[in-house]
Design a protein around this motif. Structure first.
Motif, PDB file in Angstrom:
ATOM      1  N   MET A  57      35.906  57.978  12.475  1.00  9.24           N
ATOM      2  CA  MET A  57      36.039  56.588  12.934  1.00  9.24           C
ATOM      3  C   MET A  57      34.993  56.295  13.993  1.00  9.24           C
ATOM      4  SD  MET A  57      39.395  54.632  14.538  1.00  9.24           S
ATOM      5  CE  MET A  57      40.311  54.586  13.006  1.00  9.24           C
ATOM      6  N   ASN A  58      34.436  55.137  13.972  1.00 13.38           N
ATOM      7  CA  ASN A  58      33.459  54.670  14.955  1.00 13.38           C
ATOM      8  C   ASN A  58      33.991  54.892  16.372  1.00 13.38           C
ATOM      9  OD1 ASN A  58      32.585  52.317  16.797  1.00 13.38           O
ATOM     10  ND2 ASN A  58      31.015  52.314  15.190  1.00 13.38           N
ATOM     11  N   LYS A  59      33.096  55.380  17.292  1.00 19.28           N
ATOM     12  CA  LYS A  59      33.535  55.718  18.654  1.00 19.28           C
ATOM     13  C   LYS A  59      34.087  54.501  19.392  1.00 19.28           C
ATOM     14  CE  LYS A  59      30.442  59.652  19.418  1.00 19.28           C
ATOM     15  NZ  LYS A  59      29.350  60.196  20.260  1.00 19.28           N
ATOM     16  N   GLU A  60      33.417  53.356  19.250  1.00 19.60           N
ATOM     17  CA  GLU A  60      33.914  52.140  19.917  1.00 19.60           C
ATOM     18  C   GLU A  60      35.277  51.742  19.360  1.00 19.60           C
ATOM     19  OE1 GLU A  60      30.179  49.405  21.246  1.00 19.60           O
ATOM     20  OE2 GLU A  60      30.492  49.564  19.080  1.00 19.60           O
ATOM     21  N   LEU A  61      35.416  51.881  18.063  1.00 17.55           N
ATOM     22  CA  LEU A  61      36.691  51.545  17.437  1.00 17.55           C
ATOM     23  C   LEU A  61      37.770  52.524  17.883  1.00 17.55           C
ATOM     24  CD1 LEU A  61      38.466  50.005  15.453  1.00 17.55           C
ATOM     25  CD2 LEU A  61      37.548  51.431  13.611  1.00 17.55           C
ATOM     26  N   GLN A  62      37.406  53.801  17.952  1.00 16.04           N
ATOM     27  CA  GLN A  62      38.368  54.817  18.381  1.00 16.04           C
ATOM     28  C   GLN A  62      38.864  54.519  19.798  1.00 16.04           C
ATOM     29  OE1 GLN A  62      39.565  57.393  16.475  1.00 16.04           O
ATOM     30  NE2 GLN A  62      40.981  57.775  18.173  1.00 16.04           N
ATOM     31  N   LYS A  63      37.945  54.092  20.654  1.00 15.52           N
ATOM     32  CA  LYS A  63      38.311  53.769  22.038  1.00 15.52           C
ATOM     33  C   LYS A  63      39.262  52.569  22.082  1.00 15.52           C
ATOM     34  CE  LYS A  63      36.192  52.733  26.524  1.00 15.52           C
ATOM     35  NZ  LYS A  63      34.906  52.503  27.242  1.00 15.52           N
ATOM     36  N   LEU A  64      38.969  51.537  21.306  1.00 15.05           N
ATOM     37  CA  LEU A  64      39.832  50.354  21.250  1.00 15.05           C
ATOM     38  C   LEU A  64      41.198  50.724  20.703  1.00 15.05           C
ATOM     39  CD1 LEU A  64      40.380  47.284  21.334  1.00 15.05           C
ATOM     40  CD2 LEU A  64      39.319  47.131  19.055  1.00 15.05           C
ATOM     41  N   ARG A  65      41.211  51.534  19.649  1.00 15.63           N
ATOM     42  CA  ARG A  65      42.476  51.939  19.024  1.00 15.63           C
ATOM     43  C   ARG A  65      43.352  52.686  20.026  1.00 15.63           C
ATOM     44  NH1 ARG A  65      45.232  53.954  14.490  1.00 15.63           N
ATOM     45  NH2 ARG A  65      45.834  56.150  14.706  1.00 15.63           N
TER      46      ARG A  65
END
Length: 688
Positions: free
Chosen positions: A1-9
């Motif tokens: 999963m994309n790092k930015e997306l992982q952080k948001l999740r």
């Protein structure tokens, strides 16, 4: 999963676990938004695509899956966060259509899961997966926690996804478990005006139970706006869209002419259609505030400001339409609501708009002179033009609602006394003189004082224009046909008699109402060179028109140019086409009630007035109205009857000059018309 997306999740999961009750509240909010936006998911997805600068929008259903794609800017992490969080849009009002950040939640009403593939993101929204992560929450929202794209979806739909992406669509939504009937109805029945005010989208393709396509293209542009063509599977519509910085007005077009919309179709758009009517014969658009469903306007400060801008655009368009004598555009701009009563109604778009147009027009139209209801528009225009005064062109004067609007803006109709003082500067129709005289008689009987009513030439006597004083001094009569026009204009013979007595014109009374019948008339028409020959039919020399006809080789074969004559046209239209193709220069004035249908010049440049009478067989009776008879008396040397006969193969025109003197006309009591069955028929024949 994309790092930015992982952080948001992870951030969203932490919030959910720390406050499961809040997560349940968000689920309730999502359900409320979904109900409020019921049947608006198509509109919201279209709006989001337009905000992403997409030019194409694509919808397809395959089994239980619905694909919605666009070729706009792919999602970035801020877009995704706005999608996940309620009412946290990063859009700026005025630069995009959407701005609240809650519209996408409308999809909850028809889908169990939502999958998104856009740019670097491939995610799934699922209540079931979210519930597994936060089991302590009673309810979980669908659009909140992003999950990695479901592998089964990835494998099952890989081919369809690739096909869509290969066609240039950067963002693909996949809705699973969709309610097919609801989707079909909503997505295939959108209004053809939906595309009009979008910023970017030009093409919509929908493949559901039936295929629907919609395209928008710019056909033409001018200084006021642009003509757009909206083509759908079922229809093609053209629109003339005029805009300023914050709002637009769109006119429906039919065969290159503006067409007034029925009130039910004259919808307000907040970029996309609402369910509110603007009360005009057009579609309007602006950055209006709406309720959460986007169905109705909210009359807040922002909406009021947009209405003010819209009123200024409206004012500029109405002034443009009036200046260009564009009757159709003027008609489309007229209100359906009553301007006199609107301020008594509850707050609404119509009420605020009516208030703002007074401000928008200011004094720019306050100098327009209005025609009184009793005077025909053509003659009123002649009087105003001769006096260099502003007026509404006859082409626009009969538009329903225009007079009421101009009165609302402070204009007043001209009164009788004012018109009497100006009338000598122009030459009117006989009907116009009679209408002014009749209004003067009514006013005088009500003790209004008109200083020049009896000395102004307004009366026809012996075929010439003169004043009542002249007729009285010369002990002459008012022409009988003119008297009938006075009666037709609403005065009785008793009114005329009482008026003459009141004005001290007793000699007219004595002469006019005696038992002596005198049918001898003399005429004085400055434009006619053959005047001296009227009384002697044997010495009558035909004018250029008759001579031109008599020189034709034969009336039994085509002797003249017949370009443009069509079976389906009216007698007036075909006569106009036929004569203009053979040296005449005529125009159709049949709707102006002047006493003749065609006006202009003959092949030698001489003034000519032609009344067209269609006959079914030679010898059939025809009738002249009092207005036509009076006009023929007033211009005897220039007035013609065109007897028109059409059969399967040909179209014939027989011109009869000076019918009052040359024909045996019998007065019949059918609202007083003049009838004739004895005439010479010498036609020009045109092949059809």
């Amino acid at each position: 999963m994309n790092k930015e997306l992982q952080k948001l999740r992870e951030s969203l999961i932490t919030e959910a676990k720390s406050s499961p009750m809040l997560l349940s509240d968000l689920a309730g909010l999502e359900a409320y938004v979904s109900e409020s936006y019921n049947s608006r998911s198509f509109i919201e997805l279209l709006q989001n695509a337009d905000d992403a600068k997409a030019t194409k929008f694509y919808v397809k259903r395959s089994g239980d899956f619905l694909f919605v794609a666009n070729n706009g800017r792919p999602f970035n992490i801020k877009d995704l966060e706005s999608l996940c969080r309620s009412a946290s849009s990063n859009k700026v009002r005025g630069t995009t259509i959407g701005y609240r950040g809650i519209g996408f939640k409308s999809v909850v009403s028809f889908a169990k899961e939502v999958h998104l593939i856009s740019g670097d993101f491939q995610i799934t929204f699922s209540k079931e997966l979210s519930k597994q992560i936060v089991p302590q929450a009673n309810k979980v929202p669908l659009i909140r926690i992003p999950h990695e794209l479901d592998k089964s979806i990835r494998s099952e739909l890989a081919g369809e996804i690739k096909k869509i992406q290969d066609e240039g669509f950067n963002t693909v939504f996949i809705f699973s478990g969709v309610l097919a009937n609801q989707i079909d109805e909503e997505y295939t029945s959108f209004a053809n005006t939906t595309l009009l005010f979008l910023n970017s989208i030009q093409v919509i393709k929908i493949h559901l139970s039936k295929k629907v396509t919609a395209n928008i293209a710019i056909i033409e542009e001018n200084e006021k706006g642009r003509i757009l063509r909206v083509s759908t599977t079922d229809a093609i519509s053209n629109w003339f869209v005029c805009s300023n910085s914050t709002c637009s007005i769109a006119f429906s077009m039919n065969k290159d002419k503006v067409e007034r919309l029925p009130k039910s179709e004259a919808i307000i758009h907040a970029f996309l259609p609402t369910e509110d009517s603007c009360g005009l014969g057009v579609v309007v658009n602006g950055d209006f505030s709406t309720d959460p469903s986007r169905r109705h306007l909210i009359m807040d400060e922002t909406t009021i400001n947009v209405i003010s801008n819209l009123a200024r655009l409206y004012a500029s368009l109405l002034k443009y339409a009036l200046a260009n004598k564009d009757r159709n555009m003027v008609d489309a701009l007229m209100p359906y609501f009553d301007l006199k009563l609107i301020q008594l109604m509850k707050q609404s778009f119509e009420r605020e708009f009516a208030k703002r147009i007074k401000e928008a027009f200011g004094k720019e139209l306050s100098n327009i002179r209005l025609a009184p209801s009793w005077l025909n528009a053509e003659d009123f225009a002649k009087i105003m033009e001769a006096s260099n005064l502003s007026f509404i062109a006859p082409e626009c004067s009969e538009v329903i609602g225009l007079n009421d609007l101009l009165k609302y803006l402070g204009n007043k109709p001209e009164d009788v006394d004012s018109l009497i003082k100006k009338v000598s500067k122009s030459e009117l129709s006989v009907l116009g003189y009679a209408q002014i005289m009749a209004a003067g008689i009514k006013g005088a009987l009500m003790n209004h004082r008109f200083s020049s009513l009896t000395t102004t030439p307004l009366i026809i006597s012996n075929g010439r224009l003169c004043s009542l004083k002249e007729i009285n001094d010369d002990e002459e009569e008012i022409d009988e046909s003119y008297v009938q026009l006075l009666l037709d204009s609403g005065v009785s013979e008793n009114d005329i008699s009482q008026f003459l007595k009141k004005m001290g014109l007793s000699k007219i009374n004595e002469v006019q109402f005696s038992d002596d019948d005198d049918d001898d008339y003399t005429f004085n028409d400055e434009d006619d060179d053959d005047e001296e020959n009227y009384g002697n039919k044997e010495s009558y020399n035909p004018t250029s028109v008759s001579q031109w006809f008599n020189d034709a080789e034969s009336s039994s074969k085509q002797a003249v140019n017949n370009d443009g004559i069509q079976k389906w046209r009216s007698a007036e239209e075909n006569t106009l086409v036929a004569l203009n193709a053979n040296g005449f220069r005529l125009k159709d004035v049949s709707k102006q009630n002047l006493g003749f249908d065609l006006e202009g010049s003959d092949p030698n440049g001489k003034n000519i007035y032609i009344e067209v009478k269609s006959i079914d067989y030679v010898g059939q009776k025809f009738r002249m109205t009092n207005n036509e008879f009076a006009a023929a008396q007033y211009k005897p040397g220039n007035y013609y009857l065109a007897l028109v006969y059409q059969n399967k193969d040909s179209f014939e025109i027989s011109l009869i000059k000076d019918p009052v003197n040359r024909l045996n006309l019998t007065r019949q009591v059918v609202q007083w018309v003049w009838e004739c069955s004895d005439y010479e028929y010498k036609p020009m024949k045109f092949k059809l």
